[in-house]
Design a protein around this motif. Structure first.
Motif, PDB file in Angstrom:
ATOM      1  N   GLY A   1      64.793  40.737  55.532  1.00  9.55           N
ATOM      2  CA  GLY A   1      64.160  41.274  55.064  1.00  9.55           C
ATOM      3  C   GLY A   1      62.425  40.217  55.713  1.00  9.55           C
ATOM      4  N   LYS A   2      62.753  39.330  55.512  1.00 10.78           N
ATOM      5  CA  LYS A   2      61.257  38.257  56.000  1.00 10.78           C
ATOM      6  C   LYS A   2      61.487  38.061  57.256  1.00 10.78           C
ATOM      7  CE  LYS A   2      60.374  38.128  51.959  1.00 10.78           C
ATOM      8  NZ  LYS A   2      59.674  39.802  51.638  1.00 10.78           N
ATOM      9  N   HIS A   3      62.918  38.284  58.373  1.00 11.46           N
ATOM     10  CA  HIS A   3      62.675  38.493  59.483  1.00 11.46           C
ATOM     11  C   HIS A   3      61.654  39.020  60.602  1.00 11.46           C
ATOM     12  CE1 HIS A   3      66.127  35.586  58.352  1.00 11.46           C
ATOM     13  NE2 HIS A   3      65.849  34.926  58.847  1.00 11.46           N
ATOM     14  N   ASN A   4      60.932  38.696  61.621  1.00 10.36           N
ATOM     15  CA  ASN A   4      60.286  39.145  62.308  1.00 10.36           C
ATOM     16  C   ASN A   4      61.354  39.930  63.128  1.00 10.36           C
ATOM     17  OD1 ASN A   4      58.078  39.027  61.763  1.00 10.36           O
ATOM     18  ND2 ASN A   4      57.182  37.334  63.520  1.00 10.36           N
ATOM     19  N   ILE A   5      61.319  41.087  63.399  1.00  7.74           N
ATOM     20  CA  ILE A   5      62.319  42.109  64.092  1.00  7.74           C
ATOM     21  C   ILE A   5      62.750  41.555  65.443  1.00  7.74           C
ATOM     22  CG2 ILE A   5      62.412  44.165  65.495  1.00  7.74           C
ATOM     23  CD1 ILE A   5      61.765  45.938  63.120  1.00  7.74           C
ATOM     24  N   ASN A   6      62.174  40.795  66.016  1.00  3.72           N
ATOM     25  CA  ASN A   6      61.505  40.097  67.702  1.00  3.72           C
ATOM     26  C   ASN A   6      62.545  39.183  67.378  1.00  3.72           C
ATOM     27  OD1 ASN A   6      59.402  38.978  66.728  1.00  3.72           O
ATOM     28  ND2 ASN A   6      58.302  39.210  68.120  1.00  3.72           N
ATOM     29  N   THR A   7      63.042  37.894  66.480  1.00  2.61           N
ATOM     30  CA  THR A   7      63.290  36.953  66.711  1.00  2.61           C
ATOM     31  C   THR A   7      65.190  36.817  66.214  1.00  2.61           C
ATOM     32  OG1 THR A   7      62.994  36.761  64.368  1.00  2.61           O
ATOM     33  CG2 THR A   7      61.339  36.149  65.253  1.00  2.61           C
ATOM     34  N   ILE A   8      65.224  38.651  65.507  1.00  8.19           N
ATOM     35  CA  ILE A   8      66.852  38.889  65.387  1.00  8.19           C
ATOM     36  C   ILE A   8      67.281  39.237  66.743  1.00  8.19           C
ATOM     37  CG2 ILE A   8      68.408  40.455  64.382  1.00  8.19           C
ATOM     38  CD1 ILE A   8      66.036  41.522  62.393  1.00  8.19           C
ATOM     39  N   GLY A   9      68.533  38.243  66.885  1.00  7.96           N
ATOM     40  CA  GLY A   9      69.535  38.369  68.444  1.00  7.96           C
ATOM     41  C   GLY A   9      70.672  38.080  68.141  1.00  7.96           C
ATOM     42  N   TYR A  10      71.215  37.691  68.446  1.00  7.36           N
ATOM     43  CA  TYR A  10      73.132  38.010  68.411  1.00  7.36           C
ATOM     44  C   TYR A  10      73.321  36.664  66.874  1.00  7.36           C
ATOM     45  CZ  TYR A  10      77.951  37.049  69.749  1.00  7.36           C
ATOM     46  OH  TYR A  10      79.927  37.267  69.010  1.00  7.36           O
ATOM     47  N   ALA A  11      72.982  35.252  67.481  1.00  2.00           N
ATOM     48  CA  ALA A  11      73.625  34.918  66.325  1.00  2.00           C
ATOM     49  C   ALA A  11      73.086  35.141  65.870  1.00  2.00           C
ATOM     50  CB  ALA A  11      72.120  33.085  66.629  1.00  2.00           C
ATOM     51  N   LYS A  12      71.428  35.477  64.911  1.00  2.00           N
ATOM     52  CA  LYS A  12      71.408  35.618  63.942  1.00  2.00           C
ATOM     53  C   LYS A  12      72.481  36.992  63.217  1.00  2.00           C
ATOM     54  CE  LYS A  12      68.322  34.449  61.320  1.00  2.00           C
ATOM     55  NZ  LYS A  12      68.331  33.596  60.827  1.00  2.00           N
ATOM     56  N   LEU A  13      73.106  37.747  63.935  1.00  2.13           N
ATOM     57  CA  LEU A  13      73.218  39.044  63.873  1.00  2.13           C
ATOM     58  C   LEU A  13      74.911  37.982  63.895  1.00  2.13           C
ATOM     59  CD1 LEU A  13      72.937  41.779  66.636  1.00  2.13           C
ATOM     60  CD2 LEU A  13      72.215  42.093  64.203  1.00  2.13           C
ATOM     61  N   CYS A  14      75.142  36.996  64.114  1.00  2.00           N
ATOM     62  CA  CYS A  14      76.597  36.749  63.561  1.00  2.00           C
ATOM     63  C   CYS A  14      76.350  35.497  62.423  1.00  2.00           C
ATOM     64  CB  CYS A  14      77.033  35.515  64.300  1.00  2.00           C
ATOM     65  SG  CYS A  14      77.784  36.236  66.579  1.00  2.00           S
ATOM     66  N   GLU A  15      75.415  35.229  62.126  1.00  2.08           N
ATOM     67  CA  GLU A  15      74.763  34.446  60.845  1.00  2.08           C
ATOM     68  C   GLU A  15      75.319  36.089  59.948  1.00  2.08           C
ATOM     69  OE1 GLU A  15      71.281  32.731  60.032  1.00  2.08           O
ATOM     70  OE2 GLU A  15      71.864  31.751  62.008  1.00  2.08           O
ATOM     71  N   PHE A  16      74.311  37.681  59.751  1.00  5.82           N
ATOM     72  CA  PHE A  16      74.499  37.662  59.560  1.00  5.82           C
ATOM     73  C   PHE A  16      75.670  39.161  58.627  1.00  5.82           C
ATOM     74  CE2 PHE A  16      74.494  42.944  59.259  1.00  5.82           C
ATOM     75  CZ  PHE A  16      74.221  43.553  57.496  1.00  5.82           C
ATOM     76  N   ASP A  17      77.413  38.827  60.144  1.00  5.89           N
ATOM     77  CA  ASP A  17      78.076  39.174  59.842  1.00  5.89           C
ATOM     78  C   ASP A  17      79.073  38.088  58.865  1.00  5.89           C
ATOM     79  OD1 ASP A  17      80.455  40.931  60.236  1.00  5.89           O
ATOM     80  OD2 ASP A  17      81.473  39.381  61.660  1.00  5.89           O
ATOM     81  N   ALA A  18      78.695  36.718  59.005  1.00  5.08           N
ATOM     82  CA  ALA A  18      79.167  36.115  58.036  1.00  5.08           C
ATOM     83  C   ALA A  18      78.806  36.005  56.699  1.00  5.08           C
ATOM     84  CB  ALA A  18      78.610  34.103  58.515  1.00  5.08           C
ATOM     85  N   TRP A  19      77.536  36.255  56.401  1.00  5.42           N
ATOM     86  CA  TRP A  19      76.723  36.498  55.210  1.00  5.42           C
ATOM     87  C   TRP A  19      77.603  38.174  54.154  1.00  5.42           C
ATOM     88  CZ3 TRP A  19      73.492  39.907  53.313  1.00  5.42           C
ATOM     89  CH2 TRP A  19      73.285  40.208  51.882  1.00  5.42           C
ATOM     90  N   ARG A  20      78.017  38.661  55.208  1.00  6.86           N
ATOM     91  CA  ARG A  20      78.202  39.967  54.359  1.00  6.86           C
ATOM     92  C   ARG A  20      79.145  40.011  54.403  1.00  6.86           C
ATOM     93  NH1 ARG A  20      81.240  43.876  57.157  1.00  6.86           N
ATOM     94  NH2 ARG A  20      80.667  43.025  58.327  1.00  6.86           N
ATOM     95  N   ARG A  21      80.199  39.207  54.992  1.00  6.49           N
ATOM     96  CA  ARG A  21      81.605  39.229  54.166  1.00  6.49           C
ATOM     97  C   ARG A  21      81.694  38.021  53.198  1.00  6.49           C
ATOM     98  NH1 ARG A  21      85.609  40.249  58.720  1.00  6.49           N
ATOM     99  NH2 ARG A  21      84.736  40.438  60.710  1.00  6.49           N
ATOM    100  N   ALA A  22      81.393  37.512  53.366  1.00  9.55           N
ATOM    101  CA  ALA A  22      81.234  35.990  52.275  1.00  9.55           C
ATOM    102  C   ALA A  22      80.746  37.325  50.644  1.00  9.55           C
ATOM    103  CB  ALA A  22      80.310  35.338  52.226  1.00  9.55           C
ATOM    104  N   LYS A  23      80.092  37.922  51.229  1.00 12.02           N
ATOM    105  CA  LYS A  23      79.537  38.469  49.740  1.00 12.02           C
ATOM    106  C   LYS A  23      79.890  39.560  49.348  1.00 12.02           C
ATOM    107  CE  LYS A  23      75.012  41.536  48.294  1.00 12.02           C
ATOM    108  NZ  LYS A  23      73.771  41.597  48.278  1.00 12.02           N
ATOM    109  N   MET A  24      80.236  40.541  50.289  1.00 12.93           N
ATOM    110  CA  MET A  24      81.606  41.287  49.930  1.00 12.93           C
ATOM    111  C   MET A  24      83.030  40.938  49.660  1.00 12.93           C
ATOM    112  SD  MET A  24      81.080  43.841  52.630  1.00 12.93           S
ATOM    113  CE  MET A  24      82.449  45.376  52.423  1.00 12.93           C
ATOM    114  N   GLY A  25      82.896  39.560  49.486  1.00 11.92           N
ATOM    115  CA  GLY A  25      84.571  38.973  49.268  1.00 11.92           C
ATOM    116  C   GLY A  25      85.713  39.444  49.737  1.00 11.92           C
TER     117      GLY A  25
END
Length: 151
Positions: free
Chosen positions: A127-151
């Motif tokens: 939400g608070k990230h600028n679209i042009n700063t979202i790259g592969y590393a941020k997507l990997c962070e999201f994947d880890a965050w999503r897995r932790a959130k889903m359990g």
């Protein structure tokens, strides 16, 4: 189409470092320790937006300021985000578009799942990230965050 006339700027205003244009809706000013002109403009929502003109010449800065104001008014009239490139602003537009299509009797049944995914997972993380700063590393962070959130 003829070019728009240059805004008339009084030399006294330039010397004072403050110029009002478009009936006061657009203001040019200089910050201390800077030779470049900045602008702020007010739209119909009552909020001031700020932007650098990147010019030291008052006439060029006035043209850039008025162009920015016109563009912002156009975006506002078209219900597009005026001054943000944050993920959340674009996500809200996408959700509103999908909801409008569903309410009109169109759209796809999968839109409900898309809206839920955007609201529950994507906006809280990106939400608070600028679209042009979202790259592969941020997507990997999201994947880890999503897995932790889903359990």
């Amino acid at each position: 189409m003829p070019k728009p006339a240059k805004p008339f700027i009084a030399k006294a205003d330039v010397a004072a470092g403050l110029v009002h244009l478009r009936d006061g809706c657009v203001v040019l000013y200089r910050r201390t320790h800077s030779q470049r002109w900045q602008t702020r403009y007010k739209l119909d929502d009552g909020r001031w937006r700020r932007k650098s003109t990147k010019h030291t010449n008052a006439d060029y800065a006035a043209q850039v300021a008025c162009d920015a104001y016109d563009r912002a008014r156009f975006l506002r009239d078209e219900n597009l985000p005026v001054d943000t490139k944050r993920f959340e602003a674009v996500a809200v537009l996408a959700v509103n578009d999908m909801l409008a299509q569903q309410n009109a009797g169109g759209g796809k049944s999968v839109y409900a799942s898309y809206i839920t995914a955007i609201r529950v997972y994507l906006v809280p993380f990106f939400g608070k990230h600028n679209i042009n700063t979202i790259g592969y590393a941020k997507l990997c962070e999201f994947d880890a965050w999503r897995r932790a959130k889903m359990g």
